[in-house]
Design an enzyme around this catalytic site. Structure first.
Site, mmCIF file in Angstrom:
data_model
loop_
_atom_site.group_PDB
_atom_site.id
_atom_site.type_symbol
_atom_site.label_atom_id
_atom_site.label_comp_id
_atom_site.label_asym_id
_atom_site.label_seq_id
_atom_site.Cartn_x
_atom_site.Cartn_y
_atom_site.Cartn_z
ATOM 1 N N GLY A 121 2.980 2.047 10.870
ATOM 2 C CA GLY A 121 3.903 3.343 10.781
ATOM 3 C C GLY A 121 4.521 3.503 11.894
ATOM 4 O O GLY A 121 5.271 4.626 12.095
ATOM 5 N N GLU A 143 -5.230 -4.717 10.618
ATOM 6 C CA GLU A 143 -4.277 -3.889 10.827
ATOM 7 C C GLU A 143 -4.569 -3.178 12.156
ATOM 8 O O GLU A 143 -5.252 -2.200 12.047
ATOM 9 C CB GLU A 143 -4.137 -2.717 9.749
ATOM 10 C CG GLU A 143 -4.013 -3.347 8.384
ATOM 11 C CD GLU A 143 -3.253 -2.266 7.247
ATOM 12 O OE1 GLU A 143 -2.259 -2.547 6.613
ATOM 13 O OE2 GLU A 143 -4.035 -1.328 7.212
ATOM 14 N N HIS A 175 -9.455 1.207 5.010
ATOM 15 C CA HIS A 175 -8.177 1.621 5.834
ATOM 16 C C HIS A 175 -8.427 2.341 7.019
ATOM 17 O O HIS A 175 -9.199 3.384 6.902
ATOM 18 C CB HIS A 175 -7.092 2.133 5.049
ATOM 19 C CG HIS A 175 -5.640 2.073 5.356
ATOM 20 N ND1 HIS A 175 -5.153 2.812 6.425
ATOM 21 C CD2 HIS A 175 -4.637 1.096 5.116
ATOM 22 C CE1 HIS A 175 -3.973 2.559 6.562
ATOM 23 N NE2 HIS A 175 -3.701 1.467 6.117
ATOM 24 N N GLU A 207 -6.613 4.783 8.176
ATOM 25 C CA GLU A 207 -6.409 6.152 7.681
ATOM 26 C C GLU A 207 -7.649 6.859 7.309
ATOM 27 O O GLU A 207 -7.844 7.858 7.660
ATOM 28 C CB GLU A 207 -5.264 6.263 6.919
ATOM 29 C CG GLU A 207 -3.884 6.138 7.714
ATOM 30 C CD GLU A 207 -2.843 5.587 6.649
ATOM 31 O OE1 GLU A 207 -2.697 5.645 5.643
ATOM 32 O OE2 GLU A 207 -1.867 4.987 7.572
ATOM 33 N N SER A 218 3.796 -2.040 10.311
ATOM 34 C CA SER A 218 5.077 -2.248 10.505
ATOM 35 C C SER A 218 5.658 -3.473 10.128
ATOM 36 O O SER A 218 6.813 -3.916 11.059
ATOM 37 C CB SER A 218 5.389 -1.790 11.839
ATOM 38 O OG SER A 218 5.121 -0.470 12.329
ATOM 39 N N ASN A 244 0.670 -1.290 0.166
ATOM 40 C CA ASN A 244 -0.042 0.006 -0.024
ATOM 41 C C ASN A 244 0.756 1.248 -0.086
ATOM 42 O O ASN A 244 1.449 1.413 0.868
ATOM 43 C CB ASN A 244 -0.982 0.040 1.279
ATOM 44 C CG ASN A 244 -1.625 1.165 1.325
ATOM 45 O OD1 ASN A 244 -1.869 2.083 0.497
ATOM 46 N ND2 ASN A 244 -2.579 1.318 2.578
ATOM 47 N N TRP A 245 0.982 1.860 -0.978
ATOM 48 C CA TRP A 245 1.894 3.125 -1.292
ATOM 49 C C TRP A 245 1.460 4.216 -0.655
ATOM 50 O O TRP A 245 2.213 5.146 -0.429
ATOM 51 C CB TRP A 245 2.282 3.326 -2.611
ATOM 52 C CG TRP A 245 3.284 2.341 -3.183
ATOM 53 C CD1 TRP A 245 4.011 1.218 -2.760
ATOM 54 C CD2 TRP A 245 4.275 2.347 -4.302
ATOM 55 N NE1 TRP A 245 4.769 0.541 -3.292
ATOM 56 C CE2 TRP A 245 4.962 1.438 -4.485
ATOM 57 C CE3 TRP A 245 4.173 3.427 -5.486
ATOM 58 C CZ2 TRP A 245 5.849 1.227 -5.691
ATOM 59 C CZ3 TRP A 245 4.889 3.022 -6.415
ATOM 60 C CH2 TRP A 245 5.847 2.361 -6.434
ATOM 61 N N LYS A 246 0.093 4.180 -0.331
ATOM 62 C CA LYS A 246 -0.542 5.574 0.332
ATOM 63 C C LYS A 246 -0.444 6.681 -0.494
ATOM 64 O O LYS A 246 -0.394 6.539 -1.887
ATOM 65 C CB LYS A 246 -0.061 5.486 1.629
ATOM 66 C CG LYS A 246 -0.307 4.452 2.661
ATOM 67 C CD LYS A 246 -0.102 4.437 4.158
ATOM 68 C CE LYS A 246 -0.152 3.118 4.998
ATOM 69 N NZ LYS A 246 0.004 3.283 6.166
ATOM 70 N N GLY A 268 3.014 -1.137 4.242
ATOM 71 C CA GLY A 268 2.880 0.423 3.794
ATOM 72 C C GLY A 268 4.517 0.746 3.563
ATOM 73 O O GLY A 268 5.138 0.597 2.348
ATOM 74 N N GLY A 269 5.189 1.395 4.570
ATOM 75 C CA GLY A 269 6.611 2.118 4.183
ATOM 76 C C GLY A 269 7.365 0.942 3.545
ATOM 77 O O GLY A 269 8.176 1.326 2.634
HETATM 78 P P1 13P Z 1 3.082 0.307 7.407
HETATM 79 O O1 13P Z 1 3.708 -0.975 6.971
HETATM 80 O O2 13P Z 1 4.046 1.665 7.040
HETATM 81 O O3 13P Z 1 3.236 0.116 9.050
HETATM 82 O O4 13P Z 1 1.750 0.692 6.981
HETATM 83 C C1 13P Z 1 0.892 -0.569 7.280
HETATM 84 C C2 13P Z 1 -0.301 -0.209 6.510
HETATM 85 O O5 13P Z 1 -1.048 0.743 6.771
HETATM 86 C C3 13P Z 1 -0.684 -0.754 5.195
HETATM 87 O O6 13P Z 1 -2.005 -0.603 4.835
#
Ligand code: 13P
Length: 247
Positions: free
Chosen positions: A169, A163, A93, A95, A208, A9-11, A229-230
């Site tokens: 993050g 999640e 998600h 967020e 994470s 997920n590149w956000k 994510g990251g």
């Molecule tokens: P991180 O891997 O950066 O913690 O993000 C997870 C995430 O929100 C994937 O959708």
């Protein structure tokens, strides 16, 4: 056992030059037994889908509107995502739940919209730190799952992503036994509701996940992949997660 899924997920990250990361990922690991998916920002979806056309890498969206078209400035519908070449979409998600107040009912409607456009929905659920500290994790996750997922889900059309909000993050993750507890709970809810299909639905862990912890998390019972994510932004990191899920 469901086929594992490594999903990135590149956000809100990535300009056109970031397409080189997908090419690097493919160069490093052109064939794999697990499924690999990247969900870039909407601006990159069409060009990424073209790049991935002859690769074993799928492309997905990060959200969709529940309607197919109309006066919804700034929104993107599920048929529009499919039109770019996307085959998946992340929905609910945390967020989006936190920033835009998305509710379980909206996420359920979006999931139906995704299915109508032949997209596989990755429905995200997870507790906040306050909810975990109050020992409410399973109640929260169970309620989100019950309302966010429509009745006619199948293993081909639904992926669930657990999640924990506090792990996203932050570099913090639940212990492996905490992950197992929640994933097993989700599995039981899915099989109670959807029978044999529920046993085949993929349940991803997200929060994470990184090259160091991926293999341990991937080995937890009922973990069928990761939503990353990251660590999905750079091919040099994500490749290790793909390999961990491929093992
Ligand atoms: P991180 O891997 O950066 O913690 O993000 C997870 C995430 O929100 C994937 O959708």
């Amino acid at each position: 056992m469901p086929k594992k899924l490594a999903a990135g997920n590149w956000k809100m990250n990535g300009l056109r030059e970031a397409l080189a990361e997908v090419k690097a990922l493919n160069d490093a690991c052109p064939t794999h037994d697990c499924d690999v998916l990247i969900c870039p920002p909407a601006t990159l979806m069409r060009s990424m889908a073209k790049v991935c056309d002859d690769m074993q890498i799928d492309v997905g969206g990060q959200d969709c509107h529940e309607n197919t078209s109309g006066a919804h400035t700034g929104d993107i519908s599920a048929p529009m995502l499919a039109d770019t070449g996307a085959t998946y979409v992340i929905l609910g998600h945390s967020e989006r739940r936190a920033t835009y107040g998305e509710t379980d009912r909206q996420i359920r409607a979006k999931t139906t919209a995704a299915w109508n456009a032949n997209l596989t929905a990755i429905v995200c659920i997870g507790e906040t730190l306050e909810e975990r500290d109050a020992a409410n994790t399973l109640d929260i996750v169970g309620a989100q799952l019950a309302t966010s997922v429509p009745d006619n889900a199948t293993a081909a059309t639904l992926v669930v992503a657990y999640e924990p909000v506090w792990a996203i993050g932050t570099g913090k993750t639940p212990t492996l036994s905490e992950i197992e507890e929640v994933h097993t709970f989700i599995r039981n809810r899915l099989t109670d509701r959807f029978g044999a299909e529920g046993a085949e639905m993929r349940i991803l862990y997200g929060g994470s996940m990184n090259p160091k912890n991926a293999a341990d998390i991937a080995a937890v019972p009922n973990v069928d992949g990761g939503l990353v994510g990251g660590a999905s932004l750079k091919a040099s990191d994500f490749i290790h997660i793909v390999q961990a899920l491929n093992a």
